[in-house]
Design a protein around this motif. Structure first.
Motif, PDB file in Angstrom:
ATOM      1  N   THR A 184       0.812  -1.216   0.000  1.00 45.19           N
ATOM      2  CA  THR A 184       0.000   0.000   0.000  1.00 45.19           C
ATOM      3  C   THR A 184       0.843   1.262   0.000  1.00 45.19           C
ATOM      4  O   THR A 184       0.546   2.216  -0.733  1.00 45.19           O
ATOM      5  CB  THR A 184      -0.899   0.008   1.242  1.00 45.19           C
ATOM      6  OG1 THR A 184      -0.089  -0.350   2.387  1.00 45.19           O
ATOM      7  CG2 THR A 184      -2.037  -0.987   1.104  1.00 45.19           C
ATOM      8  N   ARG A 235      -1.104  -5.190   3.621  1.00 49.97           N
ATOM      9  CA  ARG A 235      -1.563  -3.807   3.611  1.00 49.97           C
ATOM     10  C   ARG A 235      -0.957  -2.974   4.726  1.00 49.97           C
ATOM     11  O   ARG A 235      -0.775  -1.771   4.596  1.00 49.97           O
ATOM     12  CB  ARG A 235      -3.094  -3.761   3.743  1.00 49.97           C
ATOM     13  CG  ARG A 235      -3.829  -4.392   2.582  1.00 49.97           C
ATOM     14  CD  ARG A 235      -5.336  -4.367   2.817  1.00 49.97           C
ATOM     15  NE  ARG A 235      -5.686  -5.117   4.019  1.00 49.97           N
ATOM     16  CZ  ARG A 235      -6.430  -4.649   5.002  1.00 49.97           C
ATOM     17  NH1 ARG A 235      -6.895  -3.410   4.946  1.00 49.97           N
ATOM     18  NH2 ARG A 235      -6.723  -5.388   6.055  1.00 49.97           N
ATOM     19  N   THR A 279      -4.010  -1.628  -2.658  1.00 51.57           N
ATOM     20  CA  THR A 279      -3.416  -2.952  -2.787  1.00 51.57           C
ATOM     21  C   THR A 279      -3.637  -3.514  -4.182  1.00 51.57           C
ATOM     22  O   THR A 279      -2.715  -4.025  -4.825  1.00 51.57           O
ATOM     23  CB  THR A 279      -4.026  -3.907  -1.740  1.00 51.57           C
ATOM     24  OG1 THR A 279      -3.693  -3.430  -0.434  1.00 51.57           O
ATOM     25  CG2 THR A 279      -3.500  -5.327  -1.908  1.00 51.57           C
TER      26      THR A 279
END
Length: 361
Positions: free
Chosen positions: A84, A112, A133
């Motif tokens: 991310t 993430r 993502t």
């Protein structure tokens, strides 16, 4: 089946002595732990990625590259690479270099991240974690597979005529695991691409892990990558062992009670009864770990957390001796019993290269 350890790289005071390692000591201890993992016969060492105190592994590929130079067989991985907040271009470059340095002894686990402040530090919004993502990983896959990439998306500037340097070793990207604690969208993403799915598994009851793994397996089959039982699954776990189980409980209790991740909550007894955490004898670790197959199926990778919560390096190395001498041989033997021939092993660089050559006309 692959067995290994993972670290979150926390710098935590030892509650029994009040001693806190320096960041330098913690980083060097991590290297010693990885080298010991190879010595005792484990297959994988994985490090997390954190950008905030009290953690030190902010540059996983730097750490893994250093370990690669001092090991010969160990597969080097991450237990989280932040898809991310990292630039996909930099992830692609870093892991391509690590492939070359390690002779292909590496793969990557994408996650993430759940530390809110990290997102704005890298110019992102935690509320967009799932779409970040999906977009970032879509770009990462193309960077590893296409010679020239033209790309545009929502979360970073466009690419025009970009060529990754260096290219992946032997033209084969590192194998990708998608790690998740609780998010079904990540299981879906892994299944869609036919990648591995790693259930963190250290905080939640078996019923939760079972649901996530079953979802991934069903969707893996839905997308045509093979039967559900051929999906590539990894599990986490945490153990603390002494030859006498009560000695293990007594020694580990103060560390558990003040652990930054799960301390100050349920009791040790409650936590061990409700989650995969095993504190006891090597036989208890063997029995509980073998039980994971009852709800996860025949899986490919088992990683244990053993260095968390301020445990001193000497204790961690003792844990590795017990793991290698008393636990690992039994797990290797027993996990082979009844395993269908069509269930694949965990992918390695060598197996991925061989598969790619088979597909080349």
């Amino acid at each position: 089946m692959q067995f290994g350890i993972f670290t979150v790289g926390d710098v935590t005071p030892d509650p029994t002595t009040g001693t806190t390692p320096t960041e330098n000591e913690r980083i060097r201890a991590t290297v010693a732990i990885a080298k010991k993992a190879e010595e005792v016969g484990l297959d994988v060492f994985a490090t997390g990625e954190h950008h905030n105190p009290p953690f030190v592994p902010s540059s996983p590929t730097t750490l893994l590259g250093y370990i690669a130079a001092q090991t010969e067989r160990l597969i080097l991985s991450t237990s989280t690479t932040l898809i991310t907040t990292n630039d996909p271009v930099k992830i692609a470059e870093d892991f391509s270099v690590l492939q070359h340095l390690s002779g292909g002894r590496c793969d990557v686990m994408l996650g993430r991240g759940n530390t809110g402040p990290v997102y704005p530090w890298f110019g992102q919004d935690i509320r967009k974690a799932v779409p970040l993502t999906v977009e970032h990983y879509g770009l990462l896959r193309r960077l590893w597979r296409e010679k020239v990439v033209d790309w545009s998306g929502q979360f970073r500037s466009p690419l025009q005529g970009f060529t990754l340097a260096p290219q992946p070793l032997d033209g084969v990207p590192p194998f990708v695991w998608h790690g998740s604690i609780r998010t079904p969208e990540i299981a879906e993403l892994a299944a869609f691409h036919g990648d591995g799915f790693f259930a963190n598994h250290i905080f939640w009851p078996a019923s939760h892990t079972k649901r996530l793994v079953q979802l991934y397996r069903q969707r893996f089959e839905h997308y045509g990558h093979g039967s559900a039982d051929q999906a590539i699954v990894g599990l986490g776990g945490q153990v603390f062992m002494r030859r006498n189980s009560q000695d293990a409980v007594d020694e580990f209790r103060p560390y558990f009670n003040k652990a930054p991740v799960y301390g100050y909550g349920p009791t040790l007894e409650e936590f061990t009864s409700q989650t995969p955490l095993t504190v006891g004898s090597p036989q208890q670790v063997i029995d509980k770990t073998l039980g994971f197959r009852e709800y996860a199926g025949d899986y490919q990778r088992q990683l244990f957390l053993i260095d968390h919560a301020g445990l001193p390096l000497k204790t961690v190395l003792e844990q590795l001796d017990l793991l290698g001498e008393e636990v690992l041989p039994v797990l290797r033997r027993e996990f082979r019993v009844g395993r269908p021939d069509h269930v694949p092993d965990a992918p390695t660089h060598q197996s991925l290269v061989a598969a790619a050559r088979e597909q080349t006309p």
